[in-house]
Write a protein that holds these residues in place. Structure first.
Motif, PDB file in Angstrom:
ATOM      1  N   SER A  86       0.741  -1.182  -0.187  1.00 12.47           N
ATOM      2  CA  SER A  86       0.076  -0.130   0.011  1.00 12.47           C
ATOM      3  C   SER A  86       0.923   1.345  -0.177  1.00 12.47           C
ATOM      4  N   ALA A  87       2.143   1.197   0.825  1.00 14.42           N
ATOM      5  CA  ALA A  87       2.865   2.370   0.900  1.00 14.42           C
ATOM      6  C   ALA A  87       3.381   2.783  -0.723  1.00 14.42           C
ATOM      7  N   LEU A  88       4.030   1.471  -1.113  1.00 17.88           N
ATOM      8  CA  LEU A  88       4.570   1.647  -2.540  1.00 17.88           C
ATOM      9  C   LEU A  88       3.687   2.375  -3.604  1.00 17.88           C
ATOM     10  N   ILE A  89       2.284   1.950  -3.584  1.00 10.86           N
ATOM     11  CA  ILE A  89       1.407   2.317  -4.547  1.00 10.86           C
ATOM     12  C   ILE A  89       0.865   3.630  -4.104  1.00 10.86           C
ATOM     13  N   SER A  90       0.732   4.199  -2.843  1.00  4.29           N
ATOM     14  CA  SER A  90       0.081   5.325  -2.450  1.00  4.29           C
ATOM     15  C   SER A  90       0.994   6.375  -2.915  1.00  4.29           C
ATOM     16  N   ALA A  91       2.426   6.157  -2.651  1.00  2.77           N
ATOM     17  CA  ALA A  91       3.551   7.169  -3.129  1.00  2.77           C
ATOM     18  C   ALA A  91       3.300   7.742  -4.414  1.00  2.77           C
ATOM     19  N   VAL A  92       2.933   6.723  -5.395  1.00  5.17           N
ATOM     20  CA  VAL A  92       3.005   7.254  -6.782  1.00  5.17           C
ATOM     21  C   VAL A  92       1.330   7.826  -7.028  1.00  5.17           C
ATOM     22  N   LEU A  93       0.451   7.112  -6.338  1.00 10.56           N
ATOM     23  CA  LEU A  93      -0.765   7.618  -6.423  1.00 10.56           C
ATOM     24  C   LEU A  93      -1.018   9.024  -5.814  1.00 10.56           C
ATOM     25  N   ASP A  94      -0.158   9.385  -5.038  1.00 15.11           N
ATOM     26  CA  ASP A  94      -0.096  10.917  -4.446  1.00 15.11           C
ATOM     27  C   ASP A  94       0.298  11.588  -5.562  1.00 15.11           C
ATOM     28  N   ARG A  95       1.294  11.333  -6.290  1.00 16.24           N
ATOM     29  CA  ARG A  95       1.893  12.154  -7.451  1.00 16.24           C
ATOM     30  C   ARG A  95       1.010  12.273  -8.639  1.00 16.24           C
ATOM     31  N   CYS A  96       0.214  11.115  -8.661  1.00 16.84           N
ATOM     32  CA  CYS A  96      -0.936  11.197  -9.691  1.00 16.84           C
ATOM     33  C   CYS A  96      -1.790  12.181  -9.318  1.00 16.84           C
ATOM     34  N   ASP A  97      -2.397  12.395  -8.368  1.00 10.28           N
ATOM     35  CA  ASP A  97      -3.182  13.212  -7.652  1.00 10.28           C
ATOM     36  C   ASP A  97      -2.842  14.597  -7.886  1.00 10.28           C
ATOM     37  N   GLN A  98      -1.359  14.768  -7.538  1.00 11.94           N
ATOM     38  CA  GLN A  98      -0.980  16.165  -7.898  1.00 11.94           C
ATOM     39  C   GLN A  98      -0.789  16.698  -9.177  1.00 11.94           C
ATOM     40  N   GLU A  99      -0.475  15.609 -10.026  1.00 14.87           N
ATOM     41  CA  GLU A  99      -0.272  16.058 -11.525  1.00 14.87           C
ATOM     42  C   GLU A  99      -1.529  15.805 -12.369  1.00 14.87           C
ATOM     43  N   GLY A 100      -2.429  15.213 -11.773  1.00 14.75           N
ATOM     44  CA  GLY A 100      -3.851  15.017 -12.530  1.00 14.75           C
ATOM     45  C   GLY A 100      -3.517  13.675 -13.544  1.00 14.75           C
ATOM     46  N   LEU A 101      -3.004  12.740 -13.153  1.00 14.71           N
ATOM     47  CA  LEU A 101      -2.755  11.658 -14.049  1.00 14.71           C
ATOM     48  C   LEU A 101      -3.476  10.418 -13.463  1.00 14.71           C
ATOM     49  N   HIS A 102      -4.116   9.745 -14.570  1.00 14.75           N
ATOM     50  CA  HIS A 102      -4.575   8.401 -14.399  1.00 14.75           C
ATOM     51  C   HIS A 102      -3.727   7.404 -14.072  1.00 14.75           C
ATOM     52  N   ALA A 103      -4.207   6.191 -13.358  1.00 12.46           N
ATOM     53  CA  ALA A 103      -3.504   5.115 -13.265  1.00 12.46           C
ATOM     54  C   ALA A 103      -4.213   3.871 -13.833  1.00 12.46           C
ATOM     55  N   TYR A 104      -3.635   2.694 -13.839  1.00 12.03           N
ATOM     56  CA  TYR A 104      -3.950   1.589 -14.431  1.00 12.03           C
ATOM     57  C   TYR A 104      -3.302   0.424 -13.922  1.00 12.03           C
ATOM     58  N   LEU A 105      -4.106  -0.680 -13.722  1.00 13.03           N
ATOM     59  CA  LEU A 105      -3.379  -1.946 -13.366  1.00 13.03           C
ATOM     60  C   LEU A 105      -4.355  -3.148 -13.589  1.00 13.03           C
ATOM     61  N   GLU A 106      -3.532  -4.549 -13.366  1.00  9.02           N
ATOM     62  CA  GLU A 106      -4.548  -5.767 -13.454  1.00  9.02           C
ATOM     63  C   GLU A 106      -4.396  -6.244 -12.013  1.00  9.02           C
ATOM     64  N   ALA A 107      -5.445  -6.578 -11.534  1.00 17.32           N
ATOM     65  CA  ALA A 107      -5.522  -7.393 -10.166  1.00 17.32           C
ATOM     66  C   ALA A 107      -5.544  -8.749 -10.591  1.00 17.32           C
ATOM     67  N   SER A 108      -4.694  -9.579  -9.710  1.00 16.29           N
ATOM     68  CA  SER A 108      -4.592 -11.180 -10.191  1.00 16.29           C
ATOM     69  C   SER A 108      -5.454 -11.760  -9.257  1.00 16.29           C
ATOM     70  N   ASN A 109      -5.876 -11.182  -8.028  1.00 15.48           N
ATOM     71  CA  ASN A 109      -6.814 -12.106  -7.102  1.00 15.48           C
ATOM     72  C   ASN A 109      -7.677 -11.027  -6.391  1.00 15.48           C
ATOM     73  N   SER A 110      -8.656 -11.637  -5.617  1.00 13.70           N
ATOM     74  CA  SER A 110      -9.752 -10.999  -5.095  1.00 13.70           C
ATOM     75  C   SER A 110      -9.129  -9.980  -4.016  1.00 13.70           C
ATOM     76  N   ARG A 111      -8.203 -10.545  -3.104  1.00 17.34           N
ATOM     77  CA  ARG A 111      -7.708  -9.659  -2.102  1.00 17.34           C
ATOM     78  C   ARG A 111      -6.814  -8.592  -2.691  1.00 17.34           C
ATOM     79  N   SER A 112      -6.130  -8.786  -3.690  1.00 17.45           N
ATOM     80  CA  SER A 112      -5.531  -7.378  -4.255  1.00 17.45           C
ATOM     81  C   SER A 112      -6.550  -6.509  -4.901  1.00 17.45           C
ATOM     82  N   ARG A 113      -7.644  -7.009  -5.553  1.00 22.41           N
ATOM     83  CA  ARG A 113      -8.484  -6.146  -6.156  1.00 22.41           C
ATOM     84  C   ARG A 113      -9.560  -5.454  -4.930  1.00 22.41           C
ATOM     85  N   GLU A 114      -9.584  -5.988  -3.828  1.00 23.13           N
ATOM     86  CA  GLU A 114      -9.950  -5.225  -2.753  1.00 23.13           C
ATOM     87  C   GLU A 114      -9.106  -4.092  -2.423  1.00 23.13           C
TER      88      GLU A 114
END
Length: 209
Positions: A138-166
């Motif tokens: 969560s920390a690794l992802i949030s660090a980049v998502l914070d920059r996405c929010d600051q810069e107005g960028l979208h993000a994408y991924l493929e979840a491989s299981n229900s736990r990660s999807r949640e």
């Protein structure tokens, strides 16, 4: 204190590949790509090494200071098609030429990948099995998502299981509606995230060294 994160480079190759190999060796998708356990043991690391090459070429790699978790990101411009039809074939040729599943998963995920808007693509995130459940991913992802929010960028991924999807749903991603079905294997859930007003999720959970 938050999780300390730094940018990984070529000098980190051995550690990153070893971590990804360990984290994903028994993952359902890796098991589908390499159904024979002995063959997976021999070639799985080579696939992780190739994925690292792609991230270093097309984006960046973040790693926790203690080397226990790593995330591979691609910066994808509008109109990018992940290397086109040749990309999956080239990956197969470089990693395991007789393994058609490497090419097949690349083609299927490429077809599902949106191309209409530039975005940050979380290609892989791996956490040492001994450190899972500590919030490192969560920390690794949030660090980049914070920059996405600051810069107005979208993000994408493929979840491989229900736990990660949640987890990804809590971080603001939503399922795009059409799963990627691997023949006689698991499925992946393409997920998209719109930028949020910065700080709407409570601020960052990691900091960069």
């Amino acid at each position: 204190m938050g999780v300390v994160i730094r940018r990984a480079g070529e000098s980190d190759r051995a550690d990153v590949v070893r971590l990804l190999d360990e984290a994903f060796h028994d993952d359902p998708v890796s098991s589908w790509v390499f159904p024979d356990a002995e063959h997976r043991r021999r070639r799985h690391g080579a696939l992780m090494n190739a994925f690292l090459d792609l991230a270093l070429d097309m984006g960046h790699v973040d790693i926790t200071e203690d080397g226990s978790a790593v995330a591979l990101w691609w910066s994808v411009p509008a109109g990018e098609d992940e290397g086109g039809e040749e990309g999956p074939a080239q990956l197969r040729a470089a990693v395991d030429p007789d393994n058609a599943r490497i090419e097949e998963i690349g083609r299927l995920t490429g077809e599902a990948h949106p191309t209409d808007r530039p975005h940050q693509y979380l290609h892989m995130i791996g956490v040492s099995p001994r450190r899972q459940g500590e919030g490192l991913g969560s920390a690794l992802i949030s660090a980049v998502l914070d920059r996405c929010d600051q810069e107005g960028l979208h993000a994408y991924l493929e979840a491989s299981n229900s736990r990660s999807r949640e987890l990804y749903t809590r971080l603001g991603f939503h399922f795009m509606g059409n799963a990627v079905h691997l023949p006689d294997g698991p499925q992946l859930w393409p997920m998209w995230r719109e930028p949020r007003p910065f700080g709407a999720d409570g601020g960052d959970t990691g900091r960069f060294a």
